[in-house]
Structures are given as structure tokens and as C-alpha cells.
Scaffold this motif. Structure first.
Motif, mmCIF file in Angstrom:
data_model
loop_
_atom_site.group_PDB
_atom_site.id
_atom_site.type_symbol
_atom_site.label_atom_id
_atom_site.label_comp_id
_atom_site.label_asym_id
_atom_site.label_seq_id
_atom_site.Cartn_x
_atom_site.Cartn_y
_atom_site.Cartn_z
ATOM 1 N N UNK A 2 56.358 35.460 49.751
ATOM 2 C CA UNK A 2 55.483 33.569 48.887
ATOM 3 C C UNK A 2 55.589 34.047 47.569
ATOM 4 N N UNK A 3 55.261 33.623 46.396
ATOM 5 C CA UNK A 3 55.184 34.092 44.816
ATOM 6 C C UNK A 3 54.036 32.811 44.516
ATOM 7 N N UNK A 4 53.935 33.046 43.187
ATOM 8 C CA UNK A 4 52.299 32.284 42.586
ATOM 9 C C UNK A 4 52.665 32.350 41.101
ATOM 10 N N UNK A 5 53.034 31.125 40.517
ATOM 11 C CA UNK A 5 53.141 30.529 39.246
ATOM 12 C C UNK A 5 52.019 31.427 38.438
ATOM 13 N N UNK A 6 52.502 32.466 37.864
ATOM 14 C CA UNK A 6 51.944 33.169 37.032
ATOM 15 C C UNK A 6 51.873 32.877 35.804
ATOM 16 N N UNK A 7 51.024 32.787 35.132
ATOM 17 C CA UNK A 7 51.118 32.340 33.748
ATOM 18 C C UNK A 7 50.037 33.863 33.661
ATOM 19 N N UNK A 38 56.432 43.248 41.367
ATOM 20 C CA UNK A 38 56.527 41.877 42.416
ATOM 21 C C UNK A 38 57.573 40.880 41.856
ATOM 22 N N UNK A 42 58.781 37.821 47.194
ATOM 23 C CA UNK A 42 58.038 39.230 47.288
ATOM 24 C C UNK A 42 56.714 39.609 47.315
ATOM 25 N N UNK A 89 52.238 45.392 38.336
ATOM 26 C CA UNK A 89 51.071 45.359 37.805
ATOM 27 C C UNK A 89 50.699 46.913 37.934
ATOM 28 N N UNK A 103 45.367 45.469 38.264
ATOM 29 C CA UNK A 103 45.363 44.597 36.899
ATOM 30 C C UNK A 103 46.036 43.479 36.848
ATOM 31 N N UNK A 104 45.797 42.456 35.760
ATOM 32 C CA UNK A 104 46.230 41.227 36.241
ATOM 33 C C UNK A 104 48.031 40.826 35.720
ATOM 34 N N UNK B 39 47.280 32.309 39.793
ATOM 35 C CA UNK B 39 47.477 32.477 38.723
ATOM 36 C C UNK B 39 46.530 33.199 37.560
ATOM 37 N N UNK B 40 46.714 33.625 36.928
ATOM 38 C CA UNK B 40 45.959 33.964 35.366
ATOM 39 C C UNK B 40 44.606 35.742 36.686
ATOM 40 N N UNK B 41 44.853 35.557 37.522
ATOM 41 C CA UNK B 41 44.134 36.248 37.987
ATOM 42 C C UNK B 41 44.619 37.756 38.584
ATOM 43 N N UNK B 42 45.898 37.674 38.721
ATOM 44 C CA UNK B 42 46.718 38.524 39.451
ATOM 45 C C UNK B 42 46.298 38.851 41.074
ATOM 46 N N UNK B 106 54.782 39.912 53.522
ATOM 47 C CA UNK B 106 55.191 38.765 52.409
ATOM 48 C C UNK B 106 54.197 37.767 51.993
ATOM 49 N N UNK B 109 50.530 31.299 52.416
ATOM 50 C CA UNK B 109 50.209 30.732 51.757
ATOM 51 C C UNK B 109 49.261 29.769 51.906
#
Lengths: 112, 113
Positions: A2-7, A38, A42, A89, A103-104, B39-42, B106, B109
Motif C-alpha cells: 500500500x502507499x498513500x499519496x502524501x502531501x 518508506x 511498501x 521518517x 514525524x510527518x 496524507x499530511x499526517x505521516x 504491507x 487499505x
């Protein structure tokens, strides 16, 4: 995976240059610090750690610096490679409990 | 790879329904953690366990409960899922002691409609 579209804050570095990723922590009781990497899709992977009785620790191509006075941690990556592209991180822990707080994160982007 | 598996890997559910995520390890590590990543929170710590039947709250525990009835399994339950719990959930395991090295699964979601 999984991954997250991180800003996230992004650091762009030329391939072959050194990278410095910074982290500020807030808990003055924290006495153990860890860096994780990360990759897309993964879970995070351990890179290096440091205890508060040290101000520098070196690994293979990585160095962590700790400045307790200003509660600042940095990760230095020597001769950055394309495989270093990831989100990094910092995490902290206090021996008063077993919580590991992250941390973020900072995204490291490698320029060809 | 560390022997850690999460299930399900993907789930879509509706608001108000219960959801349980499972983390299974084969490493016999003492510590197990549930994080959520947005997103934005780690990564934010939800709950963790330091032994069988020994658990504690993390940073964002409201709306979540956990159980650890045996060393290898750590369950995260959303009693009544809300849209704000849409996230990627990571389980991590660690031996504790002198190291804070965690091994992550892994991810799972979860989408709450």
C-alpha cells in the motif's frame, strides 16, 4: 503493498550528491531516535537509530546527527542513488513507555 | 522479510459497520503496533501491545479497540466505522529491549463510504 499519496515536504537532490533530511522533535523526554525509509507501496523500513547519549552515529552511507539542545535530528545520505528515492521518517521513543512516535516525513526525490 | 502479514489487504465498507483488521506474526516478537497513515499526517500510532493481553493507547485511539489473545495475533477493531477512518493501516512488530527497530506489514487499505 500500500502507499498513500502524501502531501509532504520534498527534497530534490542530484544523483551523486549528499542528502540531508531534517527532523524536529517535540518531546524533551525522548531519548531514542530512529530513521525509517518508506518506498512507494511498501511499509517503512528501519535505517539507523541513535540514543540520546550520542550526538552522531554512522552506518553504511548514512549518518544520523542529534542535537538535543534544539531538539533536532538529521539524516545524511552520502552519494545519493536512485534507490534512495523514498519518504523518510524520523521516529522517537522515551524509555518511560513503549510508544514509537513518527514525524510527518520528507520525500526525497533524486534528479538524474 | 519479517514474518508479518496483514488481512484483509483491501476493504470497502459502509459507515456504521464493524471492521476488524488482523495482524499475524511468526517472529515471536513481544511488541506489536497499529498505525494509520494519511496524507499530511505521516504515521500515527493507534494502539500498541507489549505482551499477551497487555495493550495501551497511542496518539489516535478514539474509535478503535485492540485485542491480543496470543503472541502472534494483534487485532484492530473499528466498532462502528466512520468516513474519517478511511486510511491505510500498518501493523508493525518489534523485539523491544534496546532497539526500536520495527518491522512493518504491507498495509491494509480501508475505505469507509
Amino acid at each position: 503493498g500500500e502507499s498513500v499519496g502524501l502531501h509532504l515536504p520534498t527534497l530534490s537532490v542530484q544523483e551523486g550528491d549528499n542528502s540531508i533530511i531534517n527532523c524536529a522533535y517535540s518531546n524533551s523526554a525522548s531519548d531514542y531516535f530512529i530513521w525509517y525509509k518508506q518506498e512507494s507501496g511498501k511499509g517503512p523500513q528501519f535505517i539507523i537509530d541513535i540514543r540520546s547519549n550520542m550526538d552522531k552515529r554512522q552506518g553504511q552511507r548514512v549518518t544520523v546527527l542529534l542535537n538535543k539542545t534544539v531538539k533536532h535530528l538529521s539524516l545524511q545520505i552520502a552519494a545519493t542513488q536512485p534507490g534512495d528515492s523514498a519518504v523518510y521518517f524520523c521516529a522517537e521513543n522515551s524509555n518511560r513507555d513503549d510508544k514509537i512516535i513518527f514525524g510527518k516525513g520528507t520525500r526525497l526525490h533524486i534528479l538524474p | 522479510d519479517a514474518g508479518i502479514t496483514q488481512s484483509p489487504r483491501h476493504k470497502v465498507t459502509e459507515t456504521g459497520t464493524p471492521v476488524t483488521l488482523r495482524c499475524h506474526q511468526t517472529e515471536n516478537h513481544r511488541y506489536m503496533y497499529w498505525y494509520r497513515q494519511d496524507p499530511g499526517h505521516g504515521l500515527r500510532l493507534i494502539h500498541y501491545s507489549y505482551g499477551v493481553k497487555d495493550t495501551d493507547k497511542g496518539e489516535v485511539s478514539d474509535g478503535y479497540s485492540v485485542s491480543r489473545s496470543k503472541t502472534e495475533d494483534f487485532l484492530l477493531t473499528l466498532e462502528s466505522a466512520t468516513s474519517s477512518q478511511t486510511s491505510v493501516y500498518f501493523c508493525a512488530i518489534g523485539p523491544g529491549g534496546d532497539t526500536g527497530e520495527l518491522f512493518f506489514g504491507e498495509g491494509s487499505r480501508l475505505t469507509v463510504l
